[in-house]
Every structure is written in structure tokens, then in C-alpha cells.
Write an enzyme that holds these catalytic residues in place. Sequence first.
Site, PDB file in Angstrom:
ATOM      1  N   ARG A 214       0.855  -1.186   0.000  1.00  0.00           N
ATOM      2  CA  ARG A 214       0.000   0.000   0.000  1.00  0.00           C
ATOM      3  C   ARG A 214       0.893   1.239   0.000  1.00  0.00           C
ATOM      4  NH1 ARG A 214      -3.504  -2.712  -1.595  1.00  0.00           N
ATOM      5  NH2 ARG A 214      -5.572  -3.089  -0.723  1.00  0.00           N
TER       6      ARG A 214
ATOM      7  N   HIS B 148      -0.950   0.230  -9.922  1.00  0.00           N
ATOM      8  CA  HIS B 148      -1.582  -0.724  -8.991  1.00  0.00           C
ATOM      9  C   HIS B 148      -2.103  -1.973  -9.735  1.00  0.00           C
ATOM     10  CE1 HIS B 148      -3.646  -0.991  -4.800  1.00  0.00           C
ATOM     11  NE2 HIS B 148      -3.334  -2.190  -5.252  1.00  0.00           N
TER      12      HIS B 148
ATOM     13  N   GLU C 275      -2.873   7.680  -4.148  1.00  0.00           N
ATOM     14  CA  GLU C 275      -3.338   7.056  -5.377  1.00  0.00           C
ATOM     15  C   GLU C 275      -4.679   7.625  -5.844  1.00  0.00           C
ATOM     16  OE1 GLU C 275      -1.999   2.926  -4.880  1.00  0.00           O
ATOM     17  OE2 GLU C 275      -3.840   2.448  -5.964  1.00  0.00           O
TER      18      GLU C 275
HETATM   19  C1  DGY Z   1      -5.492  -6.061  -2.836  1.00  0.00           C
HETATM   20  O1  DGY Z   1      -6.198  -7.058  -3.027  1.00  0.00           O
HETATM   21  O2  DGY Z   1      -5.356  -5.552  -1.728  1.00  0.00           O
HETATM   22  C2  DGY Z   1      -4.790  -5.511  -4.006  1.00  0.00           C
HETATM   23  O3  DGY Z   1      -4.129  -4.348  -3.737  1.00  0.00           O
HETATM   24  C3  DGY Z   1      -5.745  -5.369  -5.164  1.00  0.00           C
HETATM   25  O4  DGY Z   1      -5.030  -5.559  -6.322  1.00  0.00           O
END
Ligand code: DGY
Length: 320
Positions: free
Chosen positions: A238, A285, A267
Site C-alpha cells: 500500500r 496498482h 493514489e
Molecule cells: C489487494 O487485493 O489488496 C490488491 O491491492 C488489489 O489488487
Amino acid sequence: MARVVVTNRIPAEGLAALRAEHEVIAWEHEECISRAECLELVKGADGILTLLTEKVDAEFLDAAGPQLKVVANVAVGYNNVDVPACEARGVVATNTPRVLTETTADTAFGLMLMVTRRFGEGERVIRSQTPWQWGMFYLLGMGLQGKTVGIVGMGQIGVAMARRAKAFGMSVVYADDYDPPAAALEGLDARKVTLDELLRVSDVVSLHCPYLPSTHHLLSTEQFALMKRTAFVVNSARGPIIDEAALVAALEAGEIAGAGLDVFENEPAVHPGLLSMENVVLLPHLGSATVETRTAMAELAAANCLNVLRGEAPITPVTH
Ligand code: DGY
């Protein structure tokens, strides 16, 4: 028959499973739903499937109403879900672990290869029709064999990254507050260290921890200063785990060698300082973005929702 709302487009297999048992109202536009549209759409829902772009907070839950039983997030990360607010209302929240483990580790590994071997730079040379010629010293990168990868967060995705690194001849160190099951570590020769030691010894630092208040800006000025000047950082977890302004400053000062990023602090905005840096690889992402994995995520989220609406236990709950 219950009412299930799906707040963004998901693969047809997930929708079909839901439609076989319930009335389904799904957002079907290409663009993501706006907050106002989302609060309107969820009204009266018994179950809701959300993406990581939806903030599932008190306002969202109250807009849905007291009949709401389940919010199934189609993502493994659930920092967009206010878990205590769900628990306070007796709403079950679920996520989609396991089904995206290998795909997300592929992304992290791909970023590591791209940034250490300068593949992004090379591709830009060709696309911009910049004159080039094979040369002994042209666009030399760092080989991975014999190097050390430092895995921050040794959960399922961290372990999958470690397996890939091991297969490429790398040594593995990891930092985590939790101990992974011994079976997961078998054959990896992975050494558990503190975060500070990991930062000091790693040639590549790869982030695989969840985003929590305790991991906000886990890597900032002080941490980049501990890293080798030749080391790279990879983030497929993240964005806000990295202090993006501090990362730009560390890259500008040459305190670290480069970065491979699939996620960003604000983001979809990206710190402008990163955009012109040749030693940075930027992806929008794409961690779990394969047809197979997105289908499996939608199916698991649908199964979680259906289980709760049938009065059965959810498969992968995040609420207690
Ligand atoms: C998640 O599942 O947390 C991912 O970031 C989505 O691609």
C-alpha cells in the site's frame, strides 16, 4: 431473496454466483462510482461487494441501513474498511486472501527485476527512438544472484516473494511482528531480523505488510538513511507505507539506488518528483491484475457474501 449491491464492475463469474440466489444491483459503468452515487446505491442492501476504491466507514454503513449483514471487499487489503464500525453494527466484513498471493508476488518480483536491471529505462530508449548501440558498459544494472532481499511482512505474499527470490539465488531476511508458520519457511533459509537490520543488510527491500496506523510511513527519511546507497525499494503493498516525499528526497540525494512502485501514497496521484526519475519503475496498482486472479477474487467475495446471507460462516472474515 436478499438485495446485493456491487459498487463497481467485477468479473461476470462473481455476479453470476450472486444472481443465482439474490437480486443484484451492480454498478456497470466503466468509470468508478462517485461517493454520492455509492451512498445512494447501497441503500437497503443486505450484502455489498466493494472494491478498495470505496471507503466503507460509518457514513457508508449508515447509508446502507440497519438490515445490512455483510460487506465483502474484493481485495486482500482492507484498509478501506472501518472494521470497528462494521463490528459495532453487527456487519460481517470479509476480504480475498490467498487467491491473489502468487500474482501479487509476481508483480513485486517483476518490479524488482525491472528496477535492478533498468528494463524501464531500456524500453524508454527504444520507444523514444533515442540512438543506441550495444556497449560493454551500456545500461548496466545490478544482478540479483548472491544478493539479499529484505521482506517486510512475511505473510503469504511475503513468503511467495521469498520463494521467488530464493529460486533466483538470493538470500532472504525478513522483519515481521508475527512468526509465519514453520512450514511456510521450509527451504527458504530465511533469517528473521529487526527492521533496522533488514534495512542495513538488504540489496532490495520489498514491502508486503498491511497498511495500518502502525505501518504508516514505515519507510521515511530515517529508514532510507539506513539503507545501502546501492539498494532498491519495492512496494506492491500500500502506498502510504512509504513516505513518498522522503523517498523522492532519498532518491535525489543518492541515498538509495532506485524504487519499483505499484502503489502510491495518494493514489492515483503520483509524487511529481518520481515521474522524471530514470531509476524508478512506476505501475498503476497492477498487483493482482490477471484475468484468473480477478475472477477468483470476485468468486471468493461472492462466496463470502452468499455464506453470510445464508446464515453460514464467511470463508475469510476480517471482523470478529
Ligand atoms: C489487494 O487485493 O489488496 C490488491 O491491492 C488489489 O489488487
